[in-house]
Design an enzyme around this catalytic site. Structure first.
Site, PDB file in Angstrom:
ATOM      1  N   LYS A 108      -4.419  -9.153  -7.038  1.00  0.00           N
ATOM      2  CA  LYS A 108      -5.679  -9.649  -6.490  1.00  0.00           C
ATOM      3  C   LYS A 108      -6.832  -8.725  -6.907  1.00  0.00           C
ATOM      4  CE  LYS A 108      -5.843  -7.333  -2.035  1.00  0.00           C
ATOM      5  NZ  LYS A 108      -6.276  -7.358  -0.661  1.00  0.00           N
ATOM      6  N   LYS A 164       0.826  -1.215   0.000  1.00  0.00           N
ATOM      7  CA  LYS A 164       0.000   0.000   0.000  1.00  0.00           C
ATOM      8  C   LYS A 164       0.852   1.253   0.000  1.00  0.00           C
ATOM      9  CE  LYS A 164      -4.438  -1.493   1.728  1.00  0.00           C
ATOM     10  NZ  LYS A 164      -5.482  -1.381   2.757  1.00  0.00           N
ATOM     11  N   LYS A 198     -11.678  -4.273  -4.279  1.00  0.00           N
ATOM     12  CA  LYS A 198     -12.849  -3.412  -4.406  1.00  0.00           C
ATOM     13  C   LYS A 198     -12.482  -1.944  -4.498  1.00  0.00           C
ATOM     14  CE  LYS A 198     -14.048  -3.780   0.568  1.00  0.00           C
ATOM     15  NZ  LYS A 198     -12.959  -3.022   1.120  1.00  0.00           N
TER      16      LYS A 198
HETATM   17  P1  AMP Z   1     -10.851  -5.768   1.731  1.00  0.00           P
HETATM   18  O1  AMP Z   1     -11.471  -5.666   0.390  1.00  0.00           O
HETATM   19  O2  AMP Z   1      -9.360  -5.705   1.688  1.00  0.00           O
HETATM   20  O3  AMP Z   1     -11.475  -4.851   2.757  1.00  0.00           O
HETATM   21  O4  AMP Z   1     -11.153  -7.247   2.236  1.00  0.00           O
HETATM   22  C1  AMP Z   1     -12.350  -7.686   2.818  1.00  0.00           C
HETATM   23  C2  AMP Z   1     -12.349  -9.185   2.937  1.00  0.00           C
HETATM   24  O5  AMP Z   1     -12.372  -9.775   1.628  1.00  0.00           O
HETATM   25  C3  AMP Z   1     -11.115  -9.767   3.623  1.00  0.00           C
HETATM   26  O6  AMP Z   1     -11.484 -10.905   4.358  1.00  0.00           O
HETATM   27  C4  AMP Z   1     -10.224 -10.142   2.500  1.00  0.00           C
HETATM   28  O7  AMP Z   1      -9.332 -11.166   2.833  1.00  0.00           O
HETATM   29  C5  AMP Z   1     -11.239 -10.619   1.455  1.00  0.00           C
HETATM   30  N1  AMP Z   1     -10.697 -10.397   0.117  1.00  0.00           N
HETATM   31  C6  AMP Z   1     -10.351  -9.197  -0.412  1.00  0.00           C
HETATM   32  N2  AMP Z   1      -9.852  -9.351  -1.654  1.00  0.00           N
HETATM   33  C7  AMP Z   1      -9.873 -10.680  -1.898  1.00  0.00           C
HETATM   34  C8  AMP Z   1      -9.491 -11.485  -3.025  1.00  0.00           C
HETATM   35  N3  AMP Z   1      -8.985 -10.937  -4.129  1.00  0.00           N
HETATM   36  N4  AMP Z   1      -9.665 -12.825  -2.939  1.00  0.00           N
HETATM   37  C9  AMP Z   1     -10.194 -13.381  -1.823  1.00  0.00           C
HETATM   38  N5  AMP Z   1     -10.567 -12.692  -0.742  1.00  0.00           N
HETATM   39  C10 AMP Z   1     -10.415 -11.362  -0.772  1.00  0.00           C
END
Ligand code: AMP
Ligand code: TRP
Length: 329
Positions: free
Chosen positions: A196, A115, A199
């Site tokens: 990855k 980040k 969002k």
């Molecule tokens: P975030 O989008 O980073 O706030 O992540 C929210 C949740 O979604 C967390 O449990 C992450 O580990 C999961 N997550 C985010 N991106 C991925 C991805 N590309 N594949 C699988 N899980 C994800």
């Protein structure tokens, strides 16, 4: 909520649009675990402040996330839905945990390294982010934490901090276990399968949002990068296709092998059309339920106020214990 059940805790930052990788990596398991555990699901708004947010958008997004949690199947009768900032103990415990975390531990965090490579604003919060996450978990004595694979290192820190505190003072915190989907813990970006799916990606073609409509979903899948060749095979040499097959598998319950067999002799375009339709069909009821729920602001407020009341009680109990053990008067 009874005392005998084990506790699950997880959270998502209200930044960007919730997308299918969040569903597959986290939410899907959250829903399943409600049957067996006492669950607390957070909207971690304090974490999201580590990246600059527009106040009005953030406020709106927090409500939208609550409605999406419910639309996906989080049941407020069984689980607590809590906005992190409504329970100030999260920030209080973070300070205590700050004092037992080594700089070296934070320096090793790969998410911080990633980040801060691109961030205009490398703030202290981005650096201490994993400590706030540890406090989310330890505050509620969570046994199990369902997350995607990218959170493994952060969870390891939470475990280490719990063990360190327990050893230094006396047993206080439950040491949490990770709960990470085996084959789908890491969903990749549609346009750039080396990264990855995220969002908060600036390019919306990289992800499918839970609230995307059918045409958008089908278009995004059609445009997804596949590799040269024409055979539908699940292989590390073809990361784009591999990711799409993983998605297909998540939305159909067919194994990658079944999918390969199903598409022998067929073209990428056939496969992508089916995949787009499959995802669209599965997201449609979520979108419909969301539209119903989001207009009921009073209902959402009631769920949040019940959630934070119950969570505050649990949080206070842990924090009082911590303060007493470390000698605060
Ligand atoms: P975030 O989008 O980073 O706030 O992540 C929210 C949740 O979604 C967390 O449990 C992450 O580990 C999961 N997550 C985010 N991106 C991925 C991805 N590309 N594949 C699988 N899980 C994800
Ligand atoms: N750091 C997690 C992420 O980026 C979100 C998070 C914050 C979290 N606190 C948590 C996840 C507690 C599980 C438990 O995805």
């Amino acid at each position: 909520m009874g005392e005998q059940k084990k506790r699950v805790l997880s959270g998502i930052q209200p930044s960007g649009q919730l997308c299918i990788s969040n569903y597959i990596g986290a939410l899907k398991n959250w829903i399943k675990l409600q049957d067996e555990y006492e669950c607390i699901y957070l909207i971690v708004d304090l974490h999201s402040l580590t990246v600059e947010q527009k106040p009005a958008d953030l406020r709106q997004r927090c409500y939208s996330y609550v409605a999406q949690y419910l639309a996906c199947g989080i049941d407020p009768e069984r689980s607590l839905v809590v906005i992190q900032s409504h329970v100030p103990e999260h920030a209080e415990l973070t300070w205590i945990l700050n004092t037992i975390t080594y700089m070296g531990e934070l320096n090793r965090m790969t998410q911080f390294k990633d980040k801060s490579k691109n961030a205009k604003n490398i703030n202290a919060g981005l650096y201490t982010y994993p400590i706030l996450m540890a406090s989310d978990i330890l505050l509620y004595q969570a046994d199990l934490v369902p997350v995607g694979a990218d959170q493994k290192q952060h969870l390891e820190l939470s475990r280490n901090l719990a063990e360190r505190f327990n050893q230094r003072y006396s047993p206080t915190f439950t040491v949490p276990e990770p709960y990470i989907p085996k084959s789908s813990g890491r969903i990749m970006s549609l346009q750039n399968p080396d990264n990855k799916m995220s969002k908060s990606d600036e390019n919306e073609n990289n992800f499918i949002a839970l609230l995307d409509d059918e045409d958008t979903i089908i278009r995004k899948v059609k445009r997804a990068v596949t590799d040269s060749g024409s055979e539908i095979v699940f292989s590390d040499d073809k990361p784009g296709l591999k990711n799409l097959i993983t998605l297909y598998s998540c939305y159909s319950d067919l194994s990658p092998k079944d999918i390969e067999n199903k598409y022998v002799g067929k073209m990428y375009s056939d496969f992508k059309q089916d995949l787009g339709e499959l995802i669209a069909e599965s997201l449609k009821p979520i979108r419909i339920r969301y539209e119903e729920i989001i207009s009921e602001k009073d209902y959402l407020s009631k769920i949040l106020s019940e959630g934070s009341d119950k969570a505050s009680y649990l949080a206070r109990r842990t924090l009082s214990k911590v303060y007493r053990k470390i000698g605060l008067v």
